[in-house]
Design an enzyme around this catalytic site. Structure first.
Site, PDB file in Angstrom:
ATOM      1  CD  GLU A 113      -2.777  -1.092   2.485  1.00  0.00           C
ATOM      2  OE1 GLU A 113      -3.916  -1.527   2.396  1.00  0.00           O
ATOM      3  OE2 GLU A 113      -2.299  -0.716   3.544  1.00  0.00           O
ATOM      4  CB  CYS A 127       2.878   7.478   3.344  1.00  0.00           C
ATOM      5  SG  CYS A 127       3.388   6.348   4.624  1.00  0.00           S
ATOM      6  CB  CYS A 134       7.268  -5.059   9.073  1.00  0.00           C
ATOM      7  SG  CYS A 134       8.672  -4.283   9.901  1.00  0.00           S
ATOM      8  CB  CYS A 138       6.324  -2.169  16.586  1.00  0.00           C
ATOM      9  SG  CYS A 138       8.012  -1.923  15.988  1.00  0.00           S
ATOM     10  CB  CYS A 141       3.032  -1.437  14.123  1.00  0.00           C
ATOM     11  SG  CYS A 141       3.128  -1.306  12.327  1.00  0.00           S
ATOM     12  CB  SER A 221      10.177   6.528   9.335  1.00  0.00           C
ATOM     13  OG  SER A 221       9.827   6.101  10.629  1.00  0.00           O
ATOM     14  CB  CYS A 363       0.842   6.321  11.373  1.00  0.00           C
ATOM     15  SG  CYS A 363       1.771   7.640  10.696  1.00  0.00           S
TER      16      CYS A 363
HETATM   17  N1  SAH Z   1       9.176   0.686   9.970  1.00  0.00           N
HETATM   18  C1  SAH Z   1       9.460   2.053  10.004  1.00  0.00           C
HETATM   19  C2  SAH Z   1       8.602   2.882   9.067  1.00  0.00           C
HETATM   20  C3  SAH Z   1       7.148   2.526   8.938  1.00  0.00           C
HETATM   21  S1  SAH Z   1       6.116   2.791  10.343  1.00  0.00           S
HETATM   22  C4  SAH Z   1       9.363   2.575  11.421  1.00  0.00           C
HETATM   23  O1  SAH Z   1       8.893   1.856  12.290  1.00  0.00           O
HETATM   24  O2  SAH Z   1       9.796   3.699  11.643  1.00  0.00           O
HETATM   25  C5  SAH Z   1       5.770   4.536  10.278  1.00  0.00           C
HETATM   26  C6  SAH Z   1       5.444   5.162  11.632  1.00  0.00           C
HETATM   27  O3  SAH Z   1       4.136   4.808  12.059  1.00  0.00           O
HETATM   28  C7  SAH Z   1       6.380   4.715  12.716  1.00  0.00           C
HETATM   29  O4  SAH Z   1       6.785   5.787  13.535  1.00  0.00           O
HETATM   30  C8  SAH Z   1       5.515   3.777  13.504  1.00  0.00           C
HETATM   31  O5  SAH Z   1       5.993   3.585  14.785  1.00  0.00           O
HETATM   32  C9  SAH Z   1       4.179   4.459  13.431  1.00  0.00           C
HETATM   33  N2  SAH Z   1       3.053   3.606  13.784  1.00  0.00           N
HETATM   34  C10 SAH Z   1       2.973   2.270  13.652  1.00  0.00           C
HETATM   35  N3  SAH Z   1       1.763   1.835  14.076  1.00  0.00           N
HETATM   36  C11 SAH Z   1       1.069   2.914  14.484  1.00  0.00           C
HETATM   37  C12 SAH Z   1      -0.248   3.113  15.007  1.00  0.00           C
HETATM   38  N4  SAH Z   1      -1.092   2.105  15.150  1.00  0.00           N
HETATM   39  N5  SAH Z   1      -0.624   4.368  15.326  1.00  0.00           N
HETATM   40  C13 SAH Z   1       0.209   5.407  15.126  1.00  0.00           C
HETATM   41  N6  SAH Z   1       1.450   5.287  14.628  1.00  0.00           N
HETATM   42  C14 SAH Z   1       1.894   4.057  14.316  1.00  0.00           C
HETATM   43 FE1  SF4 Z   2       7.683  -2.664  11.239  1.00  0.00          FE
HETATM   44 FE2  SF4 Z   2       5.489  -1.416  12.102  1.00  0.00          FE
HETATM   45 FE3  SF4 Z   2       7.598  -1.658  13.721  1.00  0.00          FE
HETATM   46 FE4  SF4 Z   2       7.721   0.017  11.618  1.00  0.00          FE
HETATM   47  S1  SF4 Z   2       6.356   0.217  13.378  1.00  0.00           S
HETATM   48  S2  SF4 Z   2       9.285  -1.489  12.270  1.00  0.00           S
HETATM   49  S3  SF4 Z   2       6.467  -1.136  10.120  1.00  0.00           S
HETATM   50  S4  SF4 Z   2       6.341  -3.353  12.913  1.00  0.00           S
END
Ligand code: SAH
Ligand code: SF4
Length: 391
Positions: A113, A127, A134, A138, A141, A221, A363
């Site tokens: 996406e 974006c 991934c 996290c 996420c 990021s 995000c």
């Molecule tokens: N993997 C990279 C880039 C993609 S995530 C990273 O983690 O930086 C892009 C951003 O969205 C990151 O800062 C991530 O922590 C944030 N993010 C992930 N899940 C989210 C959520 N449910 N609500 C708000 N931000 C979120």
């Molecule tokens: Fe992967 Fe989501 Fe963590 Fe970014 S925030 S490193 S996309 S699991």
């Protein structure tokens, strides 16, 4: 007001895998590929590469027939040997607040996406995703629940920009008034686990005779892949964003498990050494606001202390919920109080307005359906990278 809508776009051209696609090649690679193919005479390779480059990256063409300053026979020979096709857009959604999300099919069952967000950066930001899924998980996420299907190629990263421009009507690359001015690698995946493709894609996207988005308008990021930070800065010159989310190792271990491998002190040392860091080129710390988890005033003060001396701004991201998520978003008053601590310490700390929530484009909400494809099907056609569960 626009309702969220789903539209199936464009009849999908059948992808012909056999012919190499030229759109993901850097200038040097393009010239070498044309020369080595025998399709172009070696003494003409440089000139042809220059012409073809402009057609692909300035005019956005998807067929060799459009290349009117290239001799017909040469066009036909290139069309035999190479392709310029885009991946297929399987769905396009536009949210009530003008956010556009494209679900792009890279191969049968492999989808990614990308999201256009108007009124961000100079005009609007795209974006982009760097991986399908991934390897990191996290806990807040949505993408992280998907696992990794595979890394994207440079062509597939560039294609996300091309598809956005197709849709926004921005070919040939406009000098002024463009809507797509910024790129953020904040879609699916961890860009620093796919640095080669990200760096090549950036070379292509930033080229002045093509899409011409300046490297200073590209933000990468990362969740904190410390050993790759230096290389990211040196190879791409991109702006850096760090997904911090916690100021104590015990909590960050839980939220961003890669912290167990590269704890906060190592991450901060890596950030301080990021090439070109200055007041004009600040690092962005992203901090997702999770109710009762990381949003206390003590956390805010800890954050100020942690980043002391680093030219930085902090993006406070209200948590975007997704089905089954184990967290809630902090209350608005809590977020504002948190921001105030940061502001008083002299840091810009914008609270990111949630955009595109109605189409799960905000995000951390991105998650394609690729995981539903049987693993055996994926393995048959794709380079798999192992899931990094102990990170
Ligand atoms: N993997 C990279 C880039 C993609 S995530 C990273 O983690 O930086 C892009 C951003 O969205 C990151 O800062 C991530 O922590 C944030 N993010 C992930 N899940 C989210 C959520 N449910 N609500 C708000 N931000 C979120
Ligand atoms: Fe992967 Fe989501 Fe963590 Fe970014 S925030 S490193 S996309 S699991």
């Amino acid at each position: 007001m626009l309702r969220a809508s789903v539209t199936t776009v464009l009849a999908a051209p059948q992808r012909t895998q056999a012919r190499p696609n030229l759109t993901g090649l850097t200038r040097a690679q393009l010239q070498a590929t044309l020369a080595e193919s025998g399709v172009v005479a070696p003494d003409k390779a440089k000139m042809r590469a220059q012409q073809v480059w402009r057609w692909i990256h300035h005019h956005g063409v998807t067929g060799f027939d459009h290349m009117t300053n290239v001799a017909k026979e040469a066009r036909a020979a290139m069309a035999e040997a190479f392709s310029l096709e885009r991946p297929v857009v399987s769905t396009r959604q536009e949210s009530r607040d003008g956010v556009i999300k494209w679900l792009i099919q890279l191969a049968p069952g492999v989808e990614v996406e990308s999201v256009f967000i108007p009124d961000v950066g100079r005009s609007g930001a795209l974006c982009v995703s760097s991986q399908v899924g991934c390897t990191l998980n996290c806990s807040f996420c949505h993408t992280g629940t998907q696992g990794l299907v595979r890394n994207l190629t440079a062509a597939e990263i560039v294609a996300q920009v091309q598809i956005a421009r197709d849709d926004l009507g921005e070919w040939p690359a406009p000098e002024e008034g463009r809507r797509l001015t910024n790129i953020v690698f904040m879609g699916m995946g961890e860009p620093l686990y796919n640095l080669d493709s990200v760096a090549d894609a950036l070379d292509i996207i930033s080229d002045n005779e093509g899409i011409a988005i300046s490297r200073r308008r590209v933000t990468v990021s990362t969740s904190g892949v410390v050993p790759e930070l230096q290389a990211l800065g040196e190879r791409t010159g991109a702006m850096l964003a760090i997904s911090l989310h916690a100021v104590r190792d015990d909590l960050r271990d839980e939220l961003v498990p890669i912290n167990r491998r590269y704890p906060i002190s190592e991450l901060m040392a890596g950030v301080r050494a990021y090439p070109g860091l200055s007041n004009a080129k600040r690092v962005t710390f992203e901090y997702v606001m999770l109710k009762g988890v990381n949003d206390s005033l003590a956390d805010a003060k800890g954050l100020v202390k942690l980043i002391s001396g680093i030219p930085a701004k902090i993006n406070l991201i209200p948590f975007n919920p997704w089905p089954g998520a184990p967290y809630a978003c902090s209350d608005w008053a809590t977020i504002e109080a948190f921001a105030q601590v940061l502001n008083r310490a002299g840091y810009a700390s914008p609270i990111r307005r949630p955009r595109g929530r109605d189409i799960l484009a905000a995000c951390g909400q991105l998650k394609s359906e690729s995981e539903k494809v049987r693993a055996s099907v994926r393995r048959a056609s794709l380079p798999l990278v192992g899931r990094d569960t102990d990170a």
